[in-house]
Motif scaffolding. Structure first.
Motif, short mmCIF file in Angstrom:
data_model
loop_
_atom_site.label_atom_id
_atom_site.label_comp_id
_atom_site.label_asym_id
_atom_site.label_seq_id
_atom_site.Cartn_x
_atom_site.Cartn_y
_atom_site.Cartn_z
N ALA A 1 69.37 67.70 48.20
CA ALA A 1 69.00 67.12 46.91
C ALA A 1 69.66 67.87 45.76
O ALA A 1 70.15 67.26 44.80
N GLN A 2 69.69 69.19 45.84
CA GLN A 2 70.29 69.99 44.77
C GLN A 2 71.80 69.77 44.69
O GLN A 2 72.36 69.67 43.59
N ALA A 3 72.46 69.68 45.84
CA ALA A 3 73.91 69.48 45.86
C ALA A 3 74.31 68.14 45.25
O ALA A 3 75.40 68.01 44.67
N HIS A 4 73.43 67.15 45.37
CA HIS A 4 73.73 65.82 44.81
C HIS A 4 72.97 65.57 43.51
O HIS A 4 72.88 64.43 43.05
N LEU A 5 72.41 66.65 42.94
CA LEU A 5 71.79 66.61 41.61
C LEU A 5 70.70 65.54 41.50
O LEU A 5 70.68 64.73 40.57
N PHE A 6 69.78 65.55 42.47
CA PHE A 6 68.62 64.66 42.42
C PHE A 6 67.57 65.29 41.50
O PHE A 6 66.64 65.97 41.93
N VAL A 7 67.72 65.05 40.21
CA VAL A 7 66.89 65.71 39.21
C VAL A 7 65.43 65.27 39.32
O VAL A 7 64.51 66.09 39.36
N ARG A 8 65.22 63.97 39.38
CA ARG A 8 63.85 63.44 39.35
C ARG A 8 63.04 63.90 40.55
O ARG A 8 61.85 64.20 40.43
N LEU A 9 63.68 63.97 41.70
CA LEU A 9 62.97 64.39 42.91
C LEU A 9 62.40 65.79 42.76
O LEU A 9 61.24 66.05 43.10
N LYS A 10 63.23 66.71 42.28
CA LYS A 10 62.77 68.09 42.12
C LYS A 10 61.60 68.18 41.14
O LYS A 10 60.62 68.87 41.39
N VAL A 11 61.72 67.47 40.03
CA VAL A 11 60.67 67.50 39.01
C VAL A 11 59.35 66.97 39.56
O VAL A 11 58.29 67.59 39.41
#
Length: 529
Positions: free
Chosen positions: A143-153
């Motif tokens: 997720a971090q490598a593909h910049l999944f911002v909303r998921l992390k939040v």
């Protein structure tokens, strides 16, 4: 992905992570203030220092090096081998949990059961929580490598809220449960966090959105360890880089959590004093963690994607090196100004903040001096975070190995200084030792950055030079607010306190106006990104 697109997504990731850290710290802070009225300082000291140290040490040693190595370079890679490598964090976490759990149970001082009940259960639960969290590591890195911002939040917000709701409920209903309360809350936190990532990828993989994005993983089964015939199980280049970062992460953990290791293993403070220190430390690190840490994590990804590790500035694409240099300069200026603001205004308002938050228990004694020193330490944290994120993103394996020797010597010196300063100055000695530690690390990173750009036309280190007018305003503000504290704070009633707060607000407004007038390039960068 174009460098400009990476910059935009990285900036959104940093800002979203910053908002998440605000939520996390504000909720945790309110939780501490609430639990102080129901639980003893000793219990809070054991949870926030000793057990949290066990959890953070296991997690850090098991995954930090893997994260650094697997987030370096392009997102286009053999993800099967990368995921296989990431799953090695789980057995490594089990190993560290068992080893460190035995140390925490049998070699360290055991708290008085009448004051801190169920200590053994707490050690087991916090060690187990670290292993559970590591089960989600492949999902997090992907997720971090593909910049999944909303998921992390969403994932971290839900886990924090769940943990806090359960903690408050159990503290009110069953305060006699002691460490059982925090053990159950910790297990719930990591379980919700991992499940959010798992559920998201179960839904996402195979969906039209994943196909549209040409996502490199097609099935959920591909997120599990996979053996491929006639191929190695892992990418050995990544594995060797991971080993280099592992040696470094071991030392970095000592430097990052050094004061807690000294408190835990050398017994320089009792559990009650550890609890007070941790509360003041959380207050002091509030801005540092919710602003500086997201910037460091997100822009590490940016620099690692835009520039190629191990190549000199001349060998990089010149458009990319120009963008990276410009972003580094502006990031340095941004965190420097935030750090200066906290240092200047934190000195005069430390006692007032502690008195409002925790009453005389925190505002009397060494509490205010501790928070004042931490305000200075925040400035060191600010600069170190950005300089190190650039340095670690560009270092080749040999440079990482050489830096490990520097870290080894620095770790030994830091622990010695912490021990002696603590004996002389109490808990304030920890902050002074940390300032020394960060100063050395900043000097090393600045030297690396200077050498990296010296043969190019770019000079990103000028970001560490704010305008003279702004420095003058900071100096005047520091003098005015210091006199205001002497005259109006903090035992002269609420009217005097309001005058002191108003004085600080006027000085802060003058500082912001000067900043907007003198740092126009930085203001444009913040607004545009």
């Amino acid at each position: 992905m174009a460098a400009q697109d990476v910059l935009g997504q990285t900036a959104r990731l940093a800002s979203s992570s910053a908002l998440l850290q605000v939520l996390f710290r504000v909720v945790t802070f309110g939780l501490n203030a609430f639990t102080l009225r129901y639980l003893s300082r000793e219990l809070i000291g054991v949870v926030n220092v000793r057990l949290t140290l066990l959890y953070s040490t296991v997690v850090f040693l098991a995954r930090e090096a893997f994260r650094r190595a697997c987030l370096s370079g392009s997102a286009k890679r053999n993800w099967t081998k990368t995921i296989n490598l990431l799953w090695l964090t789980v057995p490594l976490g089990v190993f560290w949990s068992i080893i460190l759990g035995l140390v925490w149970l049998h070699l360290l001082e055991v708290p008085d059961p009448s004051v801190v009940p169920h200590y053994q259960a707490g050690v087991v639960a916090f060690g187990l929580s670290a292993i559970i969290e590591l089960l989600g590591e492949p999902f997090w890195v992907l997720a971090q490598a593909h910049l999944f911002v909303r998921l992390k939040v969403i994932a971290e917000s839900l886990s924090v809220v769940s943990k806090c709701v359960l903690t408050v409920t159990l503290v009110v209903l069953y305060p006699q449960w002691g460490l059982y309360i925090f053990s159950l809350a910790q297990l719930l936190y990591v379980s919700v966090l991992v499940m959010c990532y798992v559920i998201y990828f179960v839904i996402f993989l195979g969906s039209p959105e994943a196909t549209k994005k040409s996502f490199p993983v097609a099935r959920v089964k591909a997120l599990l360890p996979n053996f491929v015939e006639d191929e190695t199980f892992v990418n050995w280049k990544e594995a060797r880089l991971t080993w280099s970062f592992f040696k470094q992460s071991f030392l970095k953990q000592i430097l990052t959590e050094g004061e807690r290791y000294v408190m835990t293993f050398l017994n320089v403070l009792n559990f009650g004093d550890q609890g007070v220190y941790d509360i003041v430390n959380n207050l002091g690190s509030l801005v540092a963690r919710f602003i500086f840490l997201p910037i460091e994590e997100s822009f590490y990804v940016f620099f690692a994607k835009v520039l190629e590790r191990g190549k000199t500035a001349k060998d990089q694409k010149q458009d990319d090196i120009a963008m990276a240099a410009n972003v580094l300069e502006l990031l340095l200026k941004l965190v420097l100004l935030i750090g200066l603001t906290i240092t200047v205004f934190g000195y005069a308002y430390s006692q007032l903040a502690l008195d409002i938050y925790g009453g005389s228990m925190l505002s009397s004694g060494t509490g205010p001096d501790l928070l004042r020193c931490y305000s200075l330490y925040v400035l060191f944290l600010a600069v170190n975070g950005v300089t190190e994120c650039f340095t670690f993103a560009l270092m080749c394996k040999e440079e990482v190995d050489r830096y490990n020797f520097v870290m080894l010597a620095l770790s030994f010196v830091f622990l010695c200084i912490s021990y002696f300063l603590t004996h002389s100055y109490g808990s304030v000695g920890f902050i002074l030792a940390n300032c020394f530690n960060m100063g050395i690390r900043i000097a090393h990173s600045i030297h690396y950055i200077y050498d990296y750009f010296k043969e190019s036309s770019h000079r990103p280190l000028t970001g560490l030079l704010p305008s003279p007018l702004l420095l003058l305003v900071y100096l005047v503000s520091a003098v005015i607010t210091a006199f205001s504290e002497v005259l109006f704070c903090c035992d002269k009633g609420w009217m005097a306190r309001l005058i002191h707060i108003s004085t600080g607000a006027l000085c802060f407004a003058a500082t912001l106006v000067t900043m907007f007038c003198t740092e126009t390039k930085l203001i444009h960068f913040v607004r545009s990104q």
